[in-house]
Design a protein around this motif. Structure first.
Motif, short mmCIF file in Angstrom:
data_model
loop_
_atom_site.label_atom_id
_atom_site.label_comp_id
_atom_site.label_asym_id
_atom_site.label_seq_id
_atom_site.Cartn_x
_atom_site.Cartn_y
_atom_site.Cartn_z
N GLY A 49 0.87 -1.19 0.19
CA GLY A 49 -0.04 0.08 0.00
C GLY A 49 0.83 1.14 -0.08
O GLY A 49 0.36 2.01 0.14
N LYS A 50 2.09 1.16 0.00
CA LYS A 50 2.99 2.33 -0.11
C LYS A 50 3.66 2.61 -1.36
O LYS A 50 3.98 1.50 -2.23
CB LYS A 50 3.79 2.30 1.05
N GLN A 51 4.37 3.59 -1.62
CA GLN A 51 5.41 3.91 -2.93
C GLN A 51 6.59 3.18 -2.63
O GLN A 51 7.10 3.15 -1.52
CB GLN A 51 5.31 5.41 -3.25
N ARG A 52 7.22 3.01 -3.64
CA ARG A 52 8.49 2.46 -3.38
C ARG A 52 9.47 3.34 -2.99
O ARG A 52 9.37 4.63 -3.56
CB ARG A 52 9.04 2.09 -4.75
N GLU A 53 10.48 3.31 -2.10
CA GLU A 53 11.17 4.24 -1.46
C GLU A 53 12.73 3.85 -1.60
O GLU A 53 12.97 2.61 -1.29
CB GLU A 53 10.86 4.84 -0.21
N LEU A 54 13.45 4.85 -1.82
CA LEU A 54 14.84 4.44 -1.82
C LEU A 54 15.51 4.38 -0.34
O LEU A 54 15.31 5.57 0.35
CB LEU A 54 15.91 5.56 -2.75
N VAL A 55 16.08 3.45 -0.05
CA VAL A 55 16.50 3.45 1.45
C VAL A 55 17.95 3.53 1.56
O VAL A 55 18.62 4.05 2.46
CB VAL A 55 16.17 2.30 2.30
N ALA A 56 19.00 3.30 0.55
CA ALA A 56 20.42 3.36 0.59
C ALA A 56 21.00 3.39 -0.79
O ALA A 56 20.30 2.84 -1.80
CB ALA A 56 20.87 2.09 1.10
N ILE A 57 22.13 4.17 -1.02
CA ILE A 57 22.53 4.30 -2.46
C ILE A 57 24.02 4.34 -2.03
O ILE A 57 24.67 4.64 -1.09
CB ILE A 57 22.22 5.45 -2.84
N ILE A 58 24.92 3.81 -3.04
CA ILE A 58 26.51 3.91 -2.72
C ILE A 58 26.90 4.35 -4.14
O ILE A 58 26.40 3.73 -5.11
CB ILE A 58 26.83 2.41 -2.39
N THR A 59 27.88 5.04 -4.04
CA THR A 59 28.48 5.60 -5.54
C THR A 59 29.49 4.39 -5.93
O THR A 59 29.66 3.59 -5.46
CB THR A 59 29.26 6.77 -5.19
N THR A 60 29.87 4.79 -7.21
CA THR A 60 30.87 3.85 -7.70
C THR A 60 32.12 3.83 -6.92
O THR A 60 32.89 2.74 -6.86
CB THR A 60 31.31 4.38 -8.99
N GLY A 61 32.53 4.82 -6.25
CA GLY A 61 33.58 4.94 -5.33
C GLY A 61 33.52 4.34 -4.02
O GLY A 61 34.34 4.33 -3.23
N GLY A 62 32.08 3.97 -3.60
CA GLY A 62 31.88 3.25 -2.38
C GLY A 62 31.38 4.15 -1.25
O GLY A 62 31.32 3.78 -0.09
N LEU A 63 30.83 5.36 -1.74
CA LEU A 63 30.42 6.25 -0.40
C LEU A 63 28.68 6.01 -0.73
O LEU A 63 28.08 6.11 -1.38
CB LEU A 63 30.47 7.64 -1.22
N PRO A 64 28.73 5.97 0.72
CA PRO A 64 27.24 5.46 1.14
C PRO A 64 26.33 6.59 1.52
O PRO A 64 26.80 7.55 1.90
CB PRO A 64 27.20 4.33 2.01
N ASN A 65 25.10 6.56 1.36
CA ASN A 65 24.12 7.27 1.87
C ASN A 65 22.86 6.60 2.14
O ASN A 65 22.41 5.60 1.55
CB ASN A 65 23.90 8.73 0.93
N TYR A 66 22.13 7.09 3.18
CA TYR A 66 20.93 6.29 3.73
C TYR A 66 19.75 7.19 3.96
O TYR A 66 19.89 8.35 4.46
CB TYR A 66 21.51 5.67 4.80
N ALA A 67 18.57 6.50 4.08
CA ALA A 67 17.52 7.10 4.41
C ALA A 67 17.35 7.47 5.79
O ALA A 67 17.79 6.63 6.46
CB ALA A 67 16.23 6.43 4.00
N ASP A 68 16.93 8.47 6.34
CA ASP A 68 16.95 8.46 7.92
C ASP A 68 16.27 7.33 8.55
O ASP A 68 16.74 7.01 9.97
CB ASP A 68 16.07 9.80 8.40
#
Length: 117
Positions: A42-61
């Protein structure tokens, strides 16, 4: 055509851990950031984590401090280590290449994660 194959989901108790894997065929993997998404019922798809080609990560709160994304460019595989899982993490998890904040490829089948006691 690049294919995405997610695996590693399952049923786990609250507080437990799972490690998801996503294998990508083709050369697009090594030249793009990769992301893990999830879609709960019942919810939209959400991005929870991403990693760059160089290995730098970022996360949803909502997952910061509990999830860890990593990638192995030699294996064309991206991983999501999920710790301290909560019932609200229950969803189908997908991976995709991310370009300009948008998913680049056709979606795979995803892998189901259920967090329940």
């Amino acid at each position: 055509q690049v294919q995405l194959v997610e695996s590693g989901g399952g049923l786990v108790q609250p507080g437990g851990s799972l490690r998801l894997s996503c294998a990508a065929s083709g050369s697009v993997f090594s030249t793009n950031a990769m992301g893990w998404y999830r879609q709960a019922p019942g919810k939209q798809r959400e991005l929870v984590a991403i990693i760059t080609t160089g290995g730098l990560p970022n996360y949803a709160d909502s997952v910061k401090g509990r999830f860890t994304i990593s990638r192995d460019n030699a294996k064309n595989t991206v991983y999501l280590q999920m710790d301290s899982l909560k019932p609200e993490d229950t969803a189908v998890y997908f991976c995709n290449a991310v370009v300009g904040g948008l998913a680049l490829l056709h979606w795979g089948q995803g892998t189901q994660v259920i967090v329940s006691s």
